[in-house]
Write a protein that holds these residues in place. Structure first.
Motif, PDB file in Angstrom:
ATOM      1  N   TRP A 287      -9.356   2.564  15.277  1.00 24.51           N
ATOM      2  CA  TRP A 287      -8.079   1.843  15.215  1.00 24.51           C
ATOM      3  C   TRP A 287      -8.059   0.694  14.219  1.00 24.51           C
ATOM      4  N   LEU A 288      -9.145  -0.038  14.148  1.00 26.19           N
ATOM      5  CA  LEU A 288      -9.124  -1.243  13.319  1.00 26.19           C
ATOM      6  C   LEU A 288      -9.081  -0.883  11.840  1.00 26.19           C
ATOM      7  N   ARG A 289      -9.972   0.049  11.466  1.00 31.26           N
ATOM      8  CA  ARG A 289      -9.986   0.449  10.059  1.00 31.26           C
ATOM      9  C   ARG A 289      -8.618   1.015   9.670  1.00 31.26           C
ATOM     10  N   GLN A 290      -8.111   1.890  10.520  1.00 29.75           N
ATOM     11  CA  GLN A 290      -6.827   2.522  10.230  1.00 29.75           C
ATOM     12  C   GLN A 290      -5.723   1.474  10.105  1.00 29.75           C
ATOM     13  N   THR A 291      -5.734   0.531  11.011  1.00 37.14           N
ATOM     14  CA  THR A 291      -4.678  -0.477  10.991  1.00 37.14           C
ATOM     15  C   THR A 291      -4.780  -1.338   9.737  1.00 37.14           C
ATOM     16  N   LEU A 292      -6.010  -1.697   9.399  1.00 39.11           N
ATOM     17  CA  LEU A 292      -6.184  -2.534   8.210  1.00 39.11           C
ATOM     18  C   LEU A 292      -5.761  -1.777   6.949  1.00 39.11           C
ATOM     19  N   GLU A 293      -5.884  -0.466   6.996  1.00 42.40           N
ATOM     20  CA  GLU A 293      -5.566   0.314   5.801  1.00 42.40           C
ATOM     21  C   GLU A 293      -4.102   0.714   5.709  1.00 42.40           C
ATOM     22  N   LEU A 294      -3.318   0.390   6.724  1.00 44.97           N
ATOM     23  CA  LEU A 294      -1.904   0.756   6.679  1.00 44.97           C
ATOM     24  C   LEU A 294      -1.239   0.136   5.464  1.00 44.97           C
ATOM     25  N   LYS A 295      -0.500   0.984   4.731  1.00 49.28           N
ATOM     26  CA  LYS A 295       0.174   0.499   3.524  1.00 49.28           C
ATOM     27  C   LYS A 295       1.590   0.082   3.876  1.00 49.28           C
ATOM     28  N   ASP A 296       2.147  -0.692   3.012  1.00 50.80           N
ATOM     29  CA  ASP A 296       3.534  -1.054   3.207  1.00 50.80           C
ATOM     30  C   ASP A 296       4.392   0.137   2.770  1.00 50.80           C
ATOM     31  N   ALA A 297       4.422   1.137   3.593  1.00 53.96           N
ATOM     32  CA  ALA A 297       5.092   2.368   3.182  1.00 53.96           C
ATOM     33  C   ALA A 297       5.903   2.945   4.332  1.00 53.96           C
ATOM     34  N   ASP A 298       6.639   3.982   3.984  1.00 54.40           N
ATOM     35  CA  ASP A 298       7.524   4.559   4.989  1.00 54.40           C
ATOM     36  C   ASP A 298       6.766   5.149   6.171  1.00 54.40           C
ATOM     37  N   GLU A 299       5.578   5.747   5.831  1.00 54.80           N
ATOM     38  CA  GLU A 299       4.828   6.352   6.951  1.00 54.80           C
ATOM     39  C   GLU A 299       4.472   5.279   7.975  1.00 54.80           C
ATOM     40  N   THR A 300       4.115   4.145   7.462  1.00 60.04           N
ATOM     41  CA  THR A 300       3.743   3.052   8.351  1.00 60.04           C
ATOM     42  C   THR A 300       4.913   2.714   9.262  1.00 60.04           C
ATOM     43  N   ARG A 301       6.065   2.574   8.635  1.00 58.18           N
ATOM     44  CA  ARG A 301       7.238   2.219   9.435  1.00 58.18           C
ATOM     45  C   ARG A 301       7.494   3.287  10.508  1.00 58.18           C
ATOM     46  N   ALA A 302       7.325   4.493  10.105  1.00 57.60           N
ATOM     47  CA  ALA A 302       7.554   5.575  11.063  1.00 57.60           C
ATOM     48  C   ALA A 302       6.565   5.474  12.226  1.00 57.60           C
ATOM     49  N   LEU A 303       5.346   5.189  11.865  1.00 53.88           N
ATOM     50  CA  LEU A 303       4.303   5.063  12.894  1.00 53.88           C
ATOM     51  C   LEU A 303       4.645   3.929  13.866  1.00 53.88           C
ATOM     52  N   LEU A 304       5.042   2.790  13.295  1.00 55.46           N
ATOM     53  CA  LEU A 304       5.364   1.642  14.135  1.00 55.46           C
ATOM     54  C   LEU A 304       6.523   1.973  15.062  1.00 55.46           C
ATOM     55  N   ASP A 305       7.500   2.662  14.501  1.00 51.78           N
ATOM     56  CA  ASP A 305       8.638   3.054  15.332  1.00 51.78           C
ATOM     57  C   ASP A 305       8.177   3.911  16.500  1.00 51.78           C
ATOM     58  N   GLU A 306       7.320   4.836  16.118  1.00 50.37           N
ATOM     59  CA  GLU A 306       6.852   5.774  17.126  1.00 50.37           C
ATOM     60  C   GLU A 306       6.099   5.048  18.243  1.00 50.37           C
ATOM     61  N   LEU A 307       5.340   4.006  17.843  1.00 49.17           N
ATOM     62  CA  LEU A 307       4.544   3.275  18.830  1.00 49.17           C
ATOM     63  C   LEU A 307       5.334   2.122  19.452  1.00 49.17           C
ATOM     64  N   HIS A 308       6.578   2.011  19.077  1.00 51.26           N
ATOM     65  CA  HIS A 308       7.435   0.921  19.578  1.00 51.26           C
ATOM     66  C   HIS A 308       6.857  -0.445  19.256  1.00 51.26           C
ATOM     67  N   ILE A 309       6.367  -0.592  18.024  1.00 47.62           N
ATOM     68  CA  ILE A 309       5.872  -1.910  17.618  1.00 47.62           C
ATOM     69  C   ILE A 309       6.879  -2.538  16.666  1.00 47.62           C
ATOM     70  N   HIS A 310       7.338  -3.724  17.029  1.00 52.51           N
ATOM     71  CA  HIS A 310       8.323  -4.410  16.185  1.00 52.51           C
ATOM     72  C   HIS A 310       7.692  -4.878  14.890  1.00 52.51           C
ATOM     73  N   GLU A 311       8.536  -5.020  13.900  1.00 52.71           N
ATOM     74  CA  GLU A 311       8.073  -5.487  12.596  1.00 52.71           C
ATOM     75  C   GLU A 311       7.380  -6.856  12.735  1.00 52.71           C
ATOM     76  N   ALA A 312       8.014  -7.768  13.483  1.00 54.13           N
ATOM     77  CA  ALA A 312       7.456  -9.123  13.616  1.00 54.13           C
ATOM     78  C   ALA A 312       6.086  -9.075  14.301  1.00 54.13           C
ATOM     79  N   THR A 313       5.989  -8.245  15.279  1.00 55.11           N
ATOM     80  CA  THR A 313       4.715  -8.095  15.983  1.00 55.11           C
ATOM     81  C   THR A 313       3.649  -7.568  15.039  1.00 55.11           C
ATOM     82  N   TYR A 314       4.039  -6.599  14.263  1.00 53.67           N
ATOM     83  CA  TYR A 314       3.112  -6.003  13.315  1.00 53.67           C
ATOM     84  C   TYR A 314       2.617  -7.042  12.307  1.00 53.67           C
TER      85      TYR A 314
END
Ligand SMILES: Nc1ncnc2c1ncn2[C@@H]1O[C@H](COP(=O)(O)OP(=O)(O)OP(=O)(O)O)[C@@H](O)[C@H]1O
Ligand SMILES: [Mg+2]
Lengths: 538, 194
Positions: A287-314
């Protein structure tokens, strides 16, 4: 009875709970009565052993105070001192030493009564103190001396390590020096091995002294029994520490629980810690490596949506994790497993000091201490349980030393951290703690109450004093004693490892003589001696 | 042992003695004793007087034409027969066999009992503890109790080599005896201080 003993005065009133009042003889000077000194009281049937907790002045006639007599006249002053104007000392009786043979064999017992009226009170002799605190032997370790006495106060370290213990005191009072002594004691006298999380790198190799210069630490004195693990290779090399292992921690070793403890120091919101669990469920150990490697990209946003994580929280989470990324000992994948290595050493009976080098900030300390302890503890637990079932030998008792203990054991997190668990369950799985802290009031009350023996140097904050002494009989008297400790190298010790509370001047540490006496019997290995001589030529 | 007189009046708490020689009075506060059977009674001398032998007849001034006081007695030798010296003694204890008691004896002194001044050795043994101070400080006589106590202690102290040490010890005893009566304590201490 005994001619050489100096009689101080007579018991005039008191109670078991509040202690007794002793009127000083004219010949005993109030000014010689330090709080914390020992006295014996000759009762009719038994002797009592107690501690001076207060000294006061009294007059038999209030007018003496308002219109003092002509004390410039030596005759008048000699007559009135100790009679009309007298000193009193307050004494907390702690132990009784019976008169007959059986009670002599049983040794000192806790007090259940008080000495009668007009019993004589004496300064305790060396023999009295020795009788109570014992001499050095294979279980007892000399930690210090009572005030104004040559006698040794010894702690029973075999008893000590059966419970978690605490060393307290405000900054610069001698906690580190005391801890070093205690670690040496444990290493010599108890069957326990130590794991020390050495925030300021002062236990393993060498430590500083405010008196200037350096003092030796464990590995220099006991090279065969101590291994130094380092988080900061560079710092260790610079200080010419002979390290045994460089600790690296893989991202995949960090569990969500480890992050919960860091909430405060990383400024994580509640939602951000929730998010960590979400991510963990998604990515597992990665989880940590993956999270640190998340790019500022659409896939990331999709992932956050899916996990119900708000932008501010992220964003909050990313900032927090960014701090971790700067810790160079954290690597995506650690080759060698630090936990395994530590356990190997501990199993061999070798004490492990993990020095933090330049990582003196609390984030690194909390993360590493918690992470390693949790996993070592899990191993201990498993092995102890197995030992019970299969009748194999349980692992060596382990004592884990942590500093800044309130960061791990404050009421908010004590319920969740491994340290809270260890402190509460006593020695169920053969692991206990040695906690060091300058703000004991920050530690959860329940944890404090579980500590078997407390050693406290001077504290001046009322709340800290209260929390250290909570639940102790004679608390208000001991409060006086604690408040009067000198600002350095003096401590009040109470709890399981001593028969009664005792104020000590901590054993000297740091001089050549002190090393010699600490390693006596150990025989500083021949090799070490040769090395010391060699060093002279370097 | 120096004989100083003879008991002429006695009660449980005191006795009065007349001196054999005019003006041969023991000093204020000195320790005298007299015998009653197997008892020896100790008294502290207070209130010495010299007066006419016959009650109601007072001496008259006679020295107008004499050059010195001694001349008066020389020219009227009968005077010595008309005057008497007496002193009172406050009973402060007694001795029976070897033991000294600092409290009142069971019986008073006998009339015509001889009165002696205690020698130094006996003074010391009498004052080896301070129980007698209680009677002295509690006395209610024509002489103030503080005055008498101080005089007695000064007198007794002369029997000791280390006078000061004795007086300090006595003072300390008084301090506890008179706790709460600071003025009285101070009055005595002022009178015995060295
Ligand atoms: N037993 C001792 N022997 C010799 N010196 C001592 C001893 N105890 C304390 N000192 C002196 O007091 C100084 C402060 O002690 P120490 O470093 O142990 O304090 P501390 O409580 O750990 O402080 P901090 O909270 O800042 O870490 C030491 O540098 C040393 O000079
Ligand atoms: Mg320290």
């Amino acid at each position: 009875m005994n001619q050489e003993r100096q009689r101080l005065g007579l018991v005039i009133r008191g109670s078991l709970n509040k202690g007794i009042e002793v009127r000083l003889d004219g010949s005993a000077s109030v000014e010689d009565m330090a709080v914390g000194r020992y006295v014996t009281i000759e009762g009719q049937k038994r002797r009592f052993f107690g501690l001076v907790t207060d000294v006061s002045l009294g007059v038999s006639d209030p007018r003496l105070a308002t219109a003092p007599p002509d004390v410039s006249d030596p005759f008048i002053s000699e007559v009135l001192k100790g009679t009309s104007a007298y000193g009193t000392v307050h004494i907390l009786p702690q132990l009784t030493i019976g008169g007959d043979v059986t009670s002599l064999l049983e040794g000192p017992q806790p007090v259940k009564t008080v000495p009668g009226h007009f019993s004589s009170v004496y300064l305790a002799s060396q023999e009295d103190v020795e009788l109570v605190f014992g001499q050095e032997d294979k279980e007892r370790f000399w930690v210090g001396n009572p005030l104004d006495m040559e006698t040794k106060v010894c702690l029973n370290l075999v008893e000590l390590v059966k419970r978690s213990n605490g060393i307290f005191g405000k900054s610069g009072t001698g906690k580190t020096f005391l801890t070093r002594l205690l670690l040496i004691g444990m290493l010599q006298k108890s069957a326990a091995v130590n794991l020390v999380f050495d925030m300021h790198s002062e236990y393993g190799w060498a430590g500083g002294s405010e008196r200037g210069g350096k003092v030796k630490a464990l590995k220099q004195l006991f090279p065969a029994k101590v291994a130094v693990f380092a988080l900061d290779e560079e710092s260790s090399r610079r200080r010419q520490v002979s390290t045994d292992f460089i600790v690296r921690i893989g991202y995949d070793e960090i569990a969500p629980e480890d992050m919960v403890l860091l909430r405060q120091t990383l400024n994580l919101t509640e939602a951000a810690t929730e998010a960590i669990y979400q991510l963990y469920r998604r990515f597992g150990w990665d989880w940590l490596r993956q999270t640190l490697e998340l790019k500022d990209a659409d896939e990331t946003r999709a992932l956050l949506d899916e996990l119900h994580i708000h932008e501010a929280t992220y964003q909050n989470l990313r900032r927090g994790l960014g701090t971790l990324r700067r810790l160079a000992f954290l690597v995506p994948k650690a080759g060698d497993n630090a936990v395994k290595r530590i356990l190997e050493y501990l199993d061999r009976g070798t004490n492990v000091v993990l020095e933090f080098g330049r990582y003196t900030d609390i984030t690194a300390y909390i993360l590493v201490a918690n992470l390693l302890s949790r996993r070592i503890y899990a191993q201990y637990r498993e092995r102890t349980e197995r030992a019970l079932g299969e009748d194999t030998a349980p692992p060596h008792p382990l004592v884990i030393t942590i500093e800044e203990a309130h960061k791990f054991l404050n009421p908010e997190v004590a319920g969740q951290t491994i340290f809270g668990t260890i402190a509460r369950e006593m020695r169920k799985y053969n692991v206990t703690l040695l906690v060091i802290d300058q703000r004991p009031s920050g530690i959860d009350d329940e944890v404090m109450s579980q500590l078997g023996t407390k050693i406290t140097c001077q504290l001046d904050n009322e709340r800290d004093i209260d929390s250290v002494l909570a639940g102790l009989p004679g608390k208000s008297e001991l409060k006086q004693v604690l408040a009067k400790l000198e600002s350095r190298q003096q401590a009040l010790i109470f709890g399981h490892a001593v028969p009664m509370p005792v104020v000590v001047r901590t054993r000297e540490y740091g001089s050549a003589d002190s090393y010699k006496s600490l390693t006596a019997g150990e025989g500083l290995s021949q090799k070490q001696a040769e090395k010391d001589i060699e060093e002279l030529w370097e | 042992m120096q004989r100083v007189g003879e008991v002429i009046e006695a009660s449980t708490t005191e006795f009065t003695a007349q001196c054999y020689e005019l003006y041969q009075l023991p000093p204020l506060g000195s320790l005298a004793k007299t015998r009653e059977g197997e008892l020896e009674l100790y008294g502290v001398v207070y209130n010495a007087t010299t007066s006419s032998l016959e009650p109601g007849r007072r001496p008259i001034a006679r020295g107008k034409d004499e050059v010195s006081e001694d001349e008066i007695y020389r020219s009227s030798p009968q005077l010595l027969k008309l005057l008497k010296s007496e002193f009172g003694a406050l009973v402060v204890g007694h001795k029976q066999g070897d033991r000294t008691f600092h409290y009142l004896p069971p019986r008073p002194a006998r009339i015509h009992g001889f009165v002696y001044l205690c020698p130094a050795e006996e003074v010391r043994s009498f004052s080896s503890s301070f129980g007698f101070l209680n009677i002295l400080t509690g006395s209610n006589l024509s002489v103030p109790a503080e005055e008498l106590t101080a005089a007695c202690l000064r007198y007794i102290s002369q029997a000791y080599e280390d006078r000061r040490r004795f007086l300090v010890a006595a003072g300390r005893e008084l301090a506890s005896l008179l706790s709460g009566q600071l003025n009285r304590l101070q009055a005595i201490l002022e009178r015995i201080k060295q």
